[in-house]
Enzyme design. Structure first.
Site, PDB file in Angstrom:
ATOM      1  CB  CYS A  43      -0.891  -0.003   1.238  1.00 25.65           C
ATOM      2  SG  CYS A  43      -2.053   1.391   1.273  1.00 25.65           S
ATOM      3  CG  ASP A  45      -0.652   3.942   5.346  1.00 19.49           C
ATOM      4  OD1 ASP A  45       0.252   4.486   6.019  1.00 19.49           O
ATOM      5  OD2 ASP A  45      -1.836   3.886   5.731  1.00 19.49           O
ATOM      6  NE  ARG A  47      -0.540   4.981   8.777  1.00 18.94           N
ATOM      7  CZ  ARG A  47      -1.827   4.860   9.117  1.00 18.94           C
ATOM      8  NH1 ARG A  47      -2.178   5.046  10.377  1.00 18.94           N
ATOM      9  NH2 ARG A  47      -2.738   4.556   8.214  1.00 18.94           N
ATOM     10  CG  HIS A  99      -1.662  -1.281   5.866  1.00 20.09           C
ATOM     11  ND1 HIS A  99      -2.162  -0.278   6.659  1.00 20.09           N
ATOM     12  CD2 HIS A  99      -1.848  -0.861   4.588  1.00 20.09           C
ATOM     13  CE1 HIS A  99      -2.610   0.702   5.890  1.00 20.09           C
ATOM     14  NE2 HIS A  99      -2.442   0.386   4.631  1.00 20.09           N
ATOM     15  CB  CYS A 102      -5.773  -0.647   4.486  1.00 24.83           C
ATOM     16  SG  CYS A 102      -5.418   0.005   2.838  1.00 24.83           S
TER      17      CYS A 102
HETATM   18 CO    CO Z   1      -3.445   1.138   3.024  1.00 27.00          CO
END
Ligand code: CO
Length: 209
Positions: A43, A45, A47, A99, A102
């Protein structure tokens, strides 16, 4: 230079120096070729940064990231990354990493409109539809969300197994495994979803193709 950028350049010089201190020839050697063993599909993301999570140096993992770690049959960007990784770099493992928590999966579960991205999230809504019976039985909203995050990884591994590049690699008896894993933002741990596939016969046996 803008302070926000200046900070990045200063950190970059510090980083490259620390690499040189460790191994003066590392970057020079790496500049000639890359030979990663893994392709990471994760992803976007912020993080969930691939290299840091699995402790790999530059050169050790080829990376593709998009919202909610999707493998979509017509996504030329993702397919091109997969083809290059499999046919040119000869990676032996492809990790689809989802994750928990998400935002893409969460948005797909809502009925709110988000604009253009709704067309991308449509594919995750399909994952919900395919698994509706299983998901609707879960009363806790958090648990349902976690389950959706896992099921989304399973579905993307399935999409990967059905991509012509992967099917061809297996037909040619190439050493190539695909795996589904999921990351917890809370404790930084990866969990193996145990859906790995390494051959056509295994993909059939596990009903992935
Ligand atoms: Co995500």
């Amino acid at each position: 230079m803008e302070p926000a950028l200046k900070k990045l350049f200063a950190q970059n010089r510090k980083w490259s120096q620390s690499i040189k201190d460790e191994d003066p020839e590392f970057l020079e050697k790496l500049s000639h070729q890359q030979k990663p063993e893994y392709l990471w599909i994760g992803c976007s993301d912020s993080r969930v940064p691939a290299n840091q999570i699995i402790g790999l140096m530059p050169g050790e993992v080829f990376v593709h990231r998009n919202i909610a770690n999707m493998v979509i049959h017509t996504d030329l960007n993702c397919l091109s990354v997969i083809q290059y990784a499999v046919e040119v770099l000869n990676v032996e493992h492809i990790l689809v990493c989802g994750h928990y928590g998400c935002g893409g999966v969460k948005a797909a579960l809502e009925s709110k409109e988000h604009g253009l991205i709704d067309n991308w999230l449509r594919h995750i809504k399909d994952v919900y539809r395919f698994n509706r019976n299983k998901l609707d039985k879960i009363n806790s909203q958090n648990e349902r969300f976690d389950m959706m995050c896992r099921l989304n990884v399973v579905e993307q591994v399935r999409n990967l197994c059905n991509a012509s590049i992967i099917l061809n690699a297996w037909r040619q008896k190439k050493k190539l495994s695909v795996h589904g894993i999921i990351y917890s933002l809370k404790d930084g741990h990866l969990e193996n979803l145990n859906i790995s596939v390494s051959s056509l016969s295994e993909a059939k046996r596990k009903k992935m193709i």
